[in-house]
Structure formats: C-alpha cells, structure tokens
Design an enzyme around this catalytic site. Structure first.
Site, short mmCIF file in Angstrom:
data_model
loop_
_atom_site.label_atom_id
_atom_site.label_comp_id
_atom_site.label_asym_id
_atom_site.label_seq_id
_atom_site.Cartn_x
_atom_site.Cartn_y
_atom_site.Cartn_z
N ARG A 292 0.93 -1.29 0.09
CA ARG A 292 -0.03 0.11 -0.09
C ARG A 292 0.94 1.17 -0.08
O ARG A 292 0.99 1.84 0.99
CB ARG A 292 -0.96 -0.02 1.13
CG ARG A 292 -2.04 -1.00 0.72
CD ARG A 292 -3.15 -0.99 1.72
NE ARG A 292 -4.29 -1.06 1.08
CZ ARG A 292 -5.49 -1.15 2.02
NH1 ARG A 292 -5.39 -1.46 3.17
NH2 ARG A 292 -6.78 -1.15 1.48
N GLN B 79 -1.31 2.84 -5.90
CA GLN B 79 -2.59 3.12 -5.70
C GLN B 79 -3.69 2.57 -6.63
O GLN B 79 -4.73 2.21 -6.24
CB GLN B 79 -2.88 4.60 -5.20
CG GLN B 79 -2.42 4.60 -3.45
CD GLN B 79 -2.87 6.33 -2.92
OE1 GLN B 79 -3.12 6.91 -3.93
NE2 GLN B 79 -2.54 6.26 -1.41
N ASP C 108 -4.95 -0.88 -5.82
CA ASP C 108 -5.15 -1.24 -4.64
C ASP C 108 -6.80 -1.82 -4.62
O ASP C 108 -7.78 -0.99 -4.51
CB ASP C 108 -4.99 -0.22 -3.74
CG ASP C 108 -5.35 -0.34 -2.35
OD1 ASP C 108 -5.84 -1.45 -2.01
OD2 ASP C 108 -5.22 0.44 -1.46
N SER D 189 -8.78 -1.37 -1.41
CA SER D 189 -9.64 -0.25 -1.02
C SER D 189 -10.92 -0.06 -1.98
O SER D 189 -11.85 0.26 -1.66
CB SER D 189 -8.43 1.02 -1.39
OG SER D 189 -7.79 1.03 -0.28
N TYR E 186 -1.35 -0.70 8.95
CA TYR E 186 -2.58 -1.46 9.54
C TYR E 186 -2.57 -1.39 11.04
O TYR E 186 -1.62 -1.17 11.73
CB TYR E 186 -2.45 -2.88 9.07
CG TYR E 186 -2.75 -3.12 7.65
CD1 TYR E 186 -4.06 -3.18 7.25
CD2 TYR E 186 -1.69 -3.45 6.68
CE1 TYR E 186 -4.41 -3.31 5.69
CE2 TYR E 186 -1.96 -3.86 5.44
CZ TYR E 186 -3.28 -3.59 5.01
OH TYR E 186 -3.64 -3.99 3.71
P1 NAI Z 1 -8.59 -2.76 7.31
O1 NAI Z 1 -9.98 -3.32 6.43
O2 NAI Z 1 -7.62 -4.05 7.59
O3 NAI Z 1 -9.35 -2.65 8.67
C1 NAI Z 1 -10.27 -1.72 8.96
C2 NAI Z 1 -10.02 -0.72 10.20
O4 NAI Z 1 -10.34 -1.39 11.38
C3 NAI Z 1 -8.73 -0.27 10.08
O5 NAI Z 1 -8.99 1.11 10.13
C4 NAI Z 1 -8.28 -0.78 11.61
O6 NAI Z 1 -7.42 0.40 12.08
C5 NAI Z 1 -9.43 -0.92 12.29
N1 NAI Z 1 -9.50 -1.68 13.50
C6 NAI Z 1 -8.65 -2.85 13.90
N2 NAI Z 1 -8.93 -3.26 15.13
C7 NAI Z 1 -9.77 -2.45 15.44
C8 NAI Z 1 -10.51 -2.29 16.98
N3 NAI Z 1 -10.11 -3.14 17.94
N4 NAI Z 1 -11.10 -1.42 16.99
C9 NAI Z 1 -11.58 -0.38 16.17
N5 NAI Z 1 -11.02 -0.42 15.05
C10 NAI Z 1 -10.18 -1.45 14.57
O7 NAI Z 1 -8.11 -1.48 6.86
P2 NAI Z 1 -8.14 -0.84 5.68
O8 NAI Z 1 -9.36 -0.18 5.36
O9 NAI Z 1 -7.58 -1.62 4.59
O10 NAI Z 1 -6.87 0.22 5.71
C11 NAI Z 1 -5.55 -0.02 6.50
C12 NAI Z 1 -4.65 1.00 6.55
O11 NAI Z 1 -4.09 1.09 4.80
C13 NAI Z 1 -5.34 2.38 6.77
O12 NAI Z 1 -4.09 2.95 7.47
C14 NAI Z 1 -5.31 3.12 5.26
O13 NAI Z 1 -5.29 4.38 5.49
C15 NAI Z 1 -4.18 2.56 4.69
N6 NAI Z 1 -4.36 2.41 3.30
C16 NAI Z 1 -3.38 3.25 2.69
C17 NAI Z 1 -3.55 3.15 1.10
C18 NAI Z 1 -2.10 3.45 0.27
O14 NAI Z 1 -1.66 4.37 0.76
N7 NAI Z 1 -2.11 3.22 -0.90
C19 NAI Z 1 -4.56 2.66 0.39
C20 NAI Z 1 -5.72 2.43 1.49
C21 NAI Z 1 -5.64 2.27 2.48
#
Ligand code: NAI
Length: 358
Positions: free
Chosen positions: A114, A119, A122, A125, A219
């Site tokens: 990621r 992007q 991805d 996403s 993550y």
């Molecule tokens: P995911 O689908 O793996 O998890 C969903 C959400 O659940 C996450 O935000 C996580 O922090 C949260 N979570 C985990 N345990 C939890 C708990 N006990 N209570 C409450 N929330 C909890 O995550 P997703 O949507 O795939 O994104 C993961 C990361 O990747 C994020 O930081 C996002 O900003 C980043 N990202 C980066 C990209 C890039 O730079 N290309 C593109 C898309 C996402």
C-alpha cells in the site's frame, strides 16, 4: 478472463472498456463466454471492444480473476502462467501451495504494497469502498426510522444516530454515505490518525480511551487483552445511544477483533441495527452469523459476506482498473517483463517457482 464460478460471485475481473484499453496497448484479450453477464456486461460489448470470446481460457499467458481458483480451476493452470486475483495468501495456505506446486506465477491483489505508486492497483480499497457504501444502505433499509431529520406538518423527526467502528476505507465510506443520508454519525478506530478523517466528514469522534499501534504498512496491530476488555466495556455503555452500528474492524490475517459482546447487543434499543462487515473474518459482534441476517433481542444483525458482489457493475469496473494497472505494470506493451527487484511485483507475487519435491 474466466467466468467466475464461486457461489454468489457476480463480479468480473475485466469490463469491456478496460478490455479495449488493454487491446489498444498491445494485449490480446480472451474472455470466457458469458463471463460478464452477471455484472451486466454482455459478450457483445467485449467483442466490440476488441476482445475474443472463448470457451476455454487455458491458452492465455495471464489469467485475471476475482476469486481464488477452485481446485478444479487450479488444475487447469500451468507452469509459468500468470494468475491474478484475490488469492487469500494469509488465510488459504492450501490454495497457495497448490498454485506453487503447479509452478503458477501468482499475484495476490491483497499483497500489493500500500504505497502511493501502487494506489491504482489497490483492490482492497476499491472493493472496501463498495462494501462501506452498501453497509449503510442495508442499515437504512432495515432501520424502522428515517436517517435524516425531517420537519413535517405531523411534527419533527429526529435524525438517526449511526456509529461506525473501524474507520479504514470501508468505515469512512460507510460514514460518508450515512452523512449524505442525513444521519448524525460518530466514528471510532484504534488508529488515532483516523480521527481527523472522521471529523472531516462532519462526523463525531467517539473517545473510548483505547489507542492502538500501527504497523509499518499502516494497518492496526491487534490490541492487548486488557485493551480489548476495556474497549468492550466502554462500548457496552455507549452502544444504547445509537440506532445503527456498522462495524468494519479487521486485522489482516487474524480473526476479526470482538468489539460487541452479546451483552452489549442486549443493551441496545429494540429496532436497532448492526451491520457487521467483518463477518467473513468471524465478525466484530459476538452474535453475528456470517452470511445471515438475524434478529436477537429485537436487534437486527446483518452478517452478509461479499457485499461488493451485490453491486457488481461498479465493483467490477473499479476492480478491473486495479487489474489493468497491475497488468500494465507486469507487462508493459503486452509483453511480460517481471522485475523481481521491483517492490510491487515482488510484494504482490505469492508463488513463482515450481517446488522441487524433497
Ligand atoms: P482494514 O480493512 O484492515 O481494517 C479496517 C479498520 O479497522 C482499520 O482502520 C483498523 O485500524 C480498524 N481496527 C482494527 N482493530 C480495531 C479495533 N479493535 N477497534 C476499532 N477499529 C479497529 O483497513 P483498511 O481499510 O484496508 O486500511 C488499512 C490502512 O491502510 C489504513 O491506514 C489506510 O489509511 C491505509 N491505506 C493506504 C493506502 C495507500 O497508501 N495506498 C490505500 C488504502 C488504505
């Protein structure tokens, strides 16, 4: 591009427009007859775009799918053939071993790093965006209340209160959609950086006093047992304030964190709705039954899996953009040129050499 065979899967890996784009950049595109039908993309549209309709995709150098291949599909893959799809590398060891034994060069969409450069590829996403949107619609349809505030001759209706737990890509989309429908939205995540993103949607931040750690890849890390207990307790006292709870909390490769114990569901008001997007990984709510919709203590709990497949047109269109971006990366001008020093190519690849039997 094969026709998907997994039960209930309506998406496809390529849509006609993007098949045409591949043809225009030097690829020859083979599409299994009927592959796009369930997503509303007829065979004729692929043909018009310059793709060739086939009964059998075995001759292709690269196979682009949505779901991981079944055992039967895997048995048709051959050494050196490229495979792209959601291959579940962290949870389906057996499936990955099968591909390795056949010498398939397999790229898992889940494993694409990621990083900014990747992007456009991805797919986690792009598909989470669909899930988040759909989760809010499912909740709105089941809630015996309006989402927006209404001022009518018959009196004023208060807006629905929606809580989103886990505010990654899906959670943020769920919150944005609930806001557009006029609900009062609150969000929570263990990653503190998310607070600003929630607030920028016009939603409130729920302070549970629980702050988790982030891995290098961005993550969330699993909470300690003590933190998990604290989170459950805090949530139990706060949940009765909300009409709808949409949960999306996930830890890659691990069972979904348990946020809502059965006792917290009992404390909610009758008519409330929980939509558990983590159902496939076991669920964030103790009572969730993956794939089902149930009513417990007057609370509707929706545990449907594969929500992107329920909106197959746009889910496929977005996924196809991810696939085409990856194909252009792996095969510029339509010629495979795999650079194992490249972070994206090496990171996404989950099998690449025939295993030598011991
Ligand atoms: P995911 O689908 O793996 O998890 C969903 C959400 O659940 C996450 O935000 C996580 O922090 C949260 N979570 C985990 N345990 C939890 C708990 N006990 N209570 C409450 N929330 C909890 O995550 P997703 O949507 O795939 O994104 C993961 C990361 O990747 C994020 O930081 C996002 O900003 C980043 N990202 C980066 C990209 C890039 O730079 N290309 C593109 C898309 C996402």
């Amino acid at each position: 591009m094969p026709r998907e065979t997994a039960a209930g899967e309506r998406r496809v890996a390529l849509v006609p427009d993007l098949a045409g784009k591949l043809v225009g950049t030097g690829f020859e595109v083979l599409v299994e007859r009927g592959a796009g039908e369930a997503a509303s993309f007829p065979d004729a549209a692929y043909e018009e775009a310059g793709a060739r309709l086939v009964e059998d995709w075995a001759e292709a150098e690269a196979v682009a799918k949505v779901q991981k291949p079944t055992e039967q599909e895997a048995s048709r893959l051959r050494e050196g053939q490229v495979l792209i799809g959601f291959l579940q590398p962290l949870t389906d060891r057996e499936g990955i071993d099968r591909l390795a034994q056949r010498g398939v060069i397999a790229f898992a969409m889940e494993s694409i790093p990621r990083i900014t450069r990747a992007q456009p590829m991805d797919a986690l996403s792009s598909q989470a965006t669909v899930s988040g949107y759909k989760a809010t619609l499912l909740a709105a349809e089941r809630l015996p209340k309006f989402f927006p505030m209404l001022m009518t001759a018959a009196g004023t209706v208060a807006p629905a209160k929606v809580l989103v737990l886990g505010a990654g890509v899906a959670g943020l989309q769920a919150a944005a959609t609930a806001r557009r429908l006029g609900a009062v939205v609150t969000g929570f995540d263990v990653r503190p950086v998310v607070r600003e993103q929630i607030e920028s949607l016009g939603a409130n931040w729920l302070d549970l006093g629980v702050v988790g750690e982030e891995t290098e890849g961005g993550y969330a890390q699993e909470l300690s047992e003590e933190q998990q207990r604290q989170q459950q307790q805090e949530l139990e006292s706060r949940l009765p304030e909300f009409d709808v709870v949409i949960t999306t909390a996930l830890i890659p490769g691990r069972p979904a964190p348990r946020l809502i114990p059965a006792s917290a569901v009992r404390a909610m008001r009758p008519g409330s709705v929980v939509v558990d997007l983590a159902a496939e990984a076991g669920g964030n709510c103790e009572l969730t039954e993956p794939g089902e919709e149930i009513v417990r203590e007057g609370v509707t709990i929706v545990g449907f899996t594969n929500l992107p497949s329920s909106m197959p047109f746009h889910a496929s269109q977005l996924y196809a953009r991810n696939v085409v971006a990856l194909l252009h990366h792996l095969a510029p001008e339509g010629e495979l040129a795999l650079d194992w020093d490249d972070e994206i190519t090496a990171g996404a690849c989950v099998t690449r050499e025939q295993e030598v039997p011991a």
